[in-house]
Design a protein around this motif. Structure first.
Motif, PDB file in Angstrom:
ATOM      1  N   CYS A   1       0.870  -1.282  -0.035  1.00  0.00           N
ATOM      2  CA  CYS A   1       0.039  -0.148  -0.006  1.00  0.00           C
ATOM      3  C   CYS A   1       1.027   1.368  -0.014  1.00  0.00           C
ATOM      4  O   CYS A   1       0.339   2.395   0.301  1.00  0.00           O
ATOM      5  N   VAL A   2       2.148   1.241  -0.007  1.00  0.00           N
ATOM      6  CA  VAL A   2       3.086   2.219  -0.253  1.00  0.00           C
ATOM      7  C   VAL A   2       2.753   3.191  -1.642  1.00  0.00           C
ATOM      8  O   VAL A   2       2.611   2.496  -2.644  1.00  0.00           O
TER       9      VAL A   2
ATOM     10  N   ALA B   1       2.151   1.342   3.492  1.00  0.00           N
ATOM     11  CA  ALA B   1       0.971   2.548   3.442  1.00  0.00           C
ATOM     12  C   ALA B   1       1.876   3.929   3.800  1.00  0.00           C
ATOM     13  O   ALA B   1       1.275   5.011   4.055  1.00  0.00           O
ATOM     14  N   ALA B   2       3.294   4.011   3.731  1.00  0.00           N
ATOM     15  CA  ALA B   2       4.242   5.289   3.771  1.00  0.00           C
ATOM     16  C   ALA B   2       3.784   5.876   2.311  1.00  0.00           C
ATOM     17  O   ALA B   2       3.506   5.206   1.280  1.00  0.00           O
ATOM     18  N   GLY B   3       4.148   7.105   2.322  1.00  0.00           N
ATOM     19  CA  GLY B   3       3.945   7.731   0.910  1.00  0.00           C
ATOM     20  C   GLY B   3       5.152   8.601   0.820  1.00  0.00           C
ATOM     21  O   GLY B   3       5.917   9.093   1.830  1.00  0.00           O
TER      22      GLY B   3
ATOM     23  N   ALA C   1       5.870   2.857   8.777  1.00  0.00           N
ATOM     24  CA  ALA C   1       4.668   2.582   8.129  1.00  0.00           C
ATOM     25  C   ALA C   1       3.703   4.010   8.187  1.00  0.00           C
ATOM     26  O   ALA C   1       3.793   4.807   9.209  1.00  0.00           O
ATOM     27  N   MET C   2       3.042   4.312   7.144  1.00  0.00           N
ATOM     28  CA  MET C   2       1.856   5.390   7.160  1.00  0.00           C
ATOM     29  C   MET C   2       2.576   6.668   7.103  1.00  0.00           C
ATOM     30  O   MET C   2       1.950   7.583   7.596  1.00  0.00           O
ATOM     31  N   THR C   3       3.917   6.762   7.196  1.00  0.00           N
ATOM     32  CA  THR C   3       4.782   8.185   7.314  1.00  0.00           C
ATOM     33  C   THR C   3       4.777   8.617   5.859  1.00  0.00           C
ATOM     34  O   THR C   3       5.408   8.041   4.935  1.00  0.00           O
ATOM     35  N   LEU C   4       4.533  10.098   5.774  1.00  0.00           N
ATOM     36  CA  LEU C   4       4.673  10.770   4.404  1.00  0.00           C
ATOM     37  C   LEU C   4       5.798  11.326   4.587  1.00  0.00           C
ATOM     38  O   LEU C   4       6.150  12.220   5.286  1.00  0.00           O
TER      39      LEU C   4
ATOM     40  N   THR D   1      10.091   8.926  10.656  1.00  0.00           N
ATOM     41  CA  THR D   1       8.752   8.537  11.281  1.00  0.00           C
ATOM     42  C   THR D   1       7.896   9.817  11.249  1.00  0.00           C
ATOM     43  O   THR D   1       8.301  10.726  11.582  1.00  0.00           O
ATOM     44  N   GLY D   2       6.423   9.866  10.821  1.00  0.00           N
ATOM     45  CA  GLY D   2       5.693  10.864  10.918  1.00  0.00           C
ATOM     46  C   GLY D   2       4.176  10.336  10.938  1.00  0.00           C
ATOM     47  O   GLY D   2       3.690  10.316   9.948  1.00  0.00           O
ATOM     48  N   VAL D   3       3.552   9.763  11.976  1.00  0.00           N
ATOM     49  CA  VAL D   3       2.249   9.196  12.009  1.00  0.00           C
ATOM     50  C   VAL D   3       1.857   9.443  13.485  1.00  0.00           C
ATOM     51  O   VAL D   3       2.422   9.735  14.462  1.00  0.00           O
ATOM     52  N   MET D   4       0.580   9.624  13.534  1.00  0.00           N
ATOM     53  CA  MET D   4      -0.170  10.224  14.516  1.00  0.00           C
ATOM     54  C   MET D   4       0.022   8.843  15.338  1.00  0.00           C
ATOM     55  O   MET D   4      -0.690   7.684  14.806  1.00  0.00           O
TER      56      MET D   4
ATOM     57  N   PRO E   1       4.248  15.491  10.142  1.00  0.00           N
ATOM     58  CA  PRO E   1       5.693  15.711   9.604  1.00  0.00           C
ATOM     59  C   PRO E   1       6.614  14.730   9.594  1.00  0.00           C
ATOM     60  O   PRO E   1       6.463  14.108  10.951  1.00  0.00           O
TER      61      PRO E   1
ATOM     62  N   MET F   1       9.803  13.156  10.870  1.00  0.00           N
ATOM     63  CA  MET F   1      10.963  13.150  11.998  1.00  0.00           C
ATOM     64  C   MET F   1      11.844  12.080  12.042  1.00  0.00           C
ATOM     65  O   MET F   1      11.569  10.894  11.604  1.00  0.00           O
TER      66      MET F   1
END
Lengths: 341, 341, 341
Positions: free
Chosen positions: B253-254, B271-273, B288-291, B303-306, C307, C309
């Protein structure tokens, strides 16, 4: 179809009767007098007065909210879904195998099954009664498809996988491709990834629906298992060795890494993600675009998503997010100083 | 197969010998006495005492952790992968072209290649020795497929693309569709997007695996280039003109926007972008899921994910996130006042 | 092709003339003397002095930035796109239906249309003039395809859907699969999801392009509607009953939940998401990987993404994000105390 016809099939109580035969279902705003609509969400109650629908399905507490012909049902939305099924049901396609399908002589195809053109069915595949398989689908060796399942055009089911009864599998779905498993074998600058053969299967229960272009990988050693009445939307990725419990619904674009165990009646919002080897308990709810990195151990909603902002507000705030630790330290220092003074 | 058979093929040291022939591999929890398992992660050491496996692959430091028959190997996980390959290997399918394939007379198909039903192969396509192409795949004009590559059912390779040797391309993959390139040509309310023809190719190295329903777009003018031993999971999107270095692995899913250059041995979570025109250095790791919106210039994890929260905690915190700038200003004002007083 | 040939077709002003015929287009860095390039973004102006290109397309304000043969155009990038189209255009494939296609006798196929092998076309399908349909595509009953549309290999268009003129639909696209609609019908531990039949269609305007493996679901009762000149990248999911306005462009991996209404000339970054039943106004811009959960009512960019990091910075900051409410309360308490003292 008249209200009396509907309640004779589905039950419920009819109040009044339509003047002319109903021809289908409609939304509360879009239905004309030939359509039957429904009221389930109280926020649409005000729209009920304006609807042009010929009849309405509603709950007991709304039975007097309109003077239109109506059906009172325990669960108006589910009742509406069943009415819509009545109107949209078509005679089942008669069985038969298209001359342009390629069927292995060892496959079992009952006379009631319909196999379209350009379908390929492998050795020992076991196709259930009244199964329909659309054009261009590829059913591998040793696959089992349960009775009354509908496989759309251009679906792939890899060898050894099993799908239960009454499945609906949409176009572009790939079931049973290899999971993503490689062992690193690097020394200094040399080496490579060594593929771990993916020898498990995908086992899918009864009454499942799988949306277009969704992929479910086969297990590495053991199986990937999908329960009964599981509904997967489009473009979902389910990794190897996952299990998904009965009645779980997953919206589009969700990615589930390998060996994650998702319970029963879980609801997962679109584009959510799961890192691998997690457990998600029965009844959990995951918000859209939330990345689940820790097991969820109690029912209720889990969320982790940045809120949308005007871009300039985002820019203004986001710099501080990168410095949140410093900000917290400053506040701590101020408090300490304040206490000391 | 006995331990002595395995080490005669793969090397390593056998200690003891199994009583009966091993029939396959298994997990440390799931294996029975007919299976061989492995110990690589120390956190499973305690499970070793409980395993029912007939034999174990382990590292030198664990050689005495069990009295079971065992193989001592430098890299137990990679060794296990190779053993699993031994057990799962099947005789190669004999070459041949199914009568229901459509092959352009100008295509080169060696006798050792297997071409299934409903496959379409275009003019000047050059198919390597022992290549297997599954049912319903479409290989465009001027495509080159390297020796020993396996193309699953329902794969599309657009004209002009090249895939190296020993590739494994899963079902639903699309290689070489047009990149997303349009020039805006609007004045006031009129106008349209003008398509930029995508005339580059996709060039894929040796030993790559590409997961189900992954898409790799052709270059706009120059080529999209995938190195050797690159492993792509399912449902990945690689934009036009990207390059991906050797040994890089990308989870499902990237999405990678156009012209991004990803180095060697990069590991990218699901799912990173990546926004376009970035550089990602060798050895980078993306969560994962970091833009990724800025180039990554040094190895290590980004890393950048909530984080996931209970929804009510998220609601409580998120309002302040929208006001983080104000909060920082308040802290600054308090500090200033504190210093002044 | 010489500059004079290009301006005779596309207009613009030629300054100087190339020595030898141009053979194609190129990037400002990659073009050699046989290629024509362009300058649109001022940040590439410095690269203009170094380009090996044989000619350059540029705007009026850059007309003297080079002494190379050049074309001055109002919109150099759009002009370049049109020049690239000139070079890449090929003679249209002559019409005809491959012997290995299965065409329902009730389908309308003009002599100018090209239908490849293993294509399936259903009853009452209406195929426009000069349409091309690639191998393995499945066109359902009652589908309409507008003139000059190009359907790649392995595309599915479900029954009843309509695609306008000059469409380009890439491989793996699925148009018109069922939307995701189920009514819950559970009491205590029993029950199931009741499928809501999806009886709407997908209606797509003229001049649209749809990227590989993108899925657009049919409406539940009403239709899913895509306007004119809409450009969708790969792996996008459009839910049932969505509408997308003219000239909107959507990057890859975007997911749009049902009944969302997206306006005209909207630009959506990759992997963005939309929860359902939203309105997005004309001219809105959504950043990559932003989840839109509230309607967007004014043009301009909306963003909501963590963002990137270094992982250790992320760990340091993220703990405070979970406690942001407490931090804000502390600051409030300090301020109050400060005011009181």
């Amino acid at each position: 179809m008249f209200l009396r016809d509907i309640i004779s099939i589905l039950g419920g109580e009819a109040i009044g009767e339509v003047q002319q035969s109903l021809e289908g279902v409609g939304t509360i705003e879009g239905a004309d007098h030939t359509r039957i609509t429904f009221l389930a969400n109280p926020k649409y109650r005000s729209a009920l007065g304006l609807t042009q629908a010929g009849a309405v399905i509603l709950g007991a507490k709304d039975r007097d909210s309109t003077s239109k012909p109506r059906i009172v049902a325990d669960n108006p939305y589910a009742y509406f879904a069943q009415v819509a099924q009545l109107f949209s049901s078509t005679a089942p396609r008669p069985g038969g195998v298209h001359a342009n399908a390629v069927i292995h002589p060892g496959a079992i195809i009952p006379a009631s099954a319909y196999i379209a053109e350009f379908v390929s069915i492998g050795a020992n595949a076991n196709i259930g009664e009244r199964v329909q398989i659309g054009a261009g689908s590829v059913i591998g060796d040793d696959v089992t498809l349960g009775a009354d399942s509908v496989i759309a055009a251009r679906v792939t089911v890899y060898p050894g996988c099993k799908i239960g009864q009454r499945a609906i599998i949409h176009s572009g779905v790939v079931i049973g491709a290899d999971g993503f498993g490689f062992a690193p074998d690097f020394q200094a600058d040399a080496g490579c990834w060594v593929k771990i053969p993916q020898t498990g299967r995908v086992l899918i229960g009864d009454d499942c629906e799988i949306g277009a272009n969704t992929t479910i990988d086969r297990g590495a050693i053991e199986d990937t298992i999908i329960g009964n009445d599981v509904k997967l939307d489009n473009q979902i990725q389910v990794g190897h060795n996952c299990t998904i419990g009965d009645h779980t619904v997953i919206a589009g674009c969700v990615g589930i890494a390998g060996s994650t165990r998702i319970g029963k009646r879980v609801m997962i919002g679109g584009a959510a993600g799961f890192t691998g080897h997690l457990e998600v308990c029965d009844g959990a709810i995951v918000s859209a675009m939330t990345l689940v990195t820790k097991s969820i151990t109690e029912p209720g909603m889990v969320t982790g998503v940045m809120p949308q902002m005007k871009h300039k507000d985002w820019l203004r705030n986001i710099a501080h997010l990168r410095q949140l630790d410093n900000l917290a330290l400053e506040v701590k220092a101020i408090k300490k100083k304040g206490s000391a003074s």
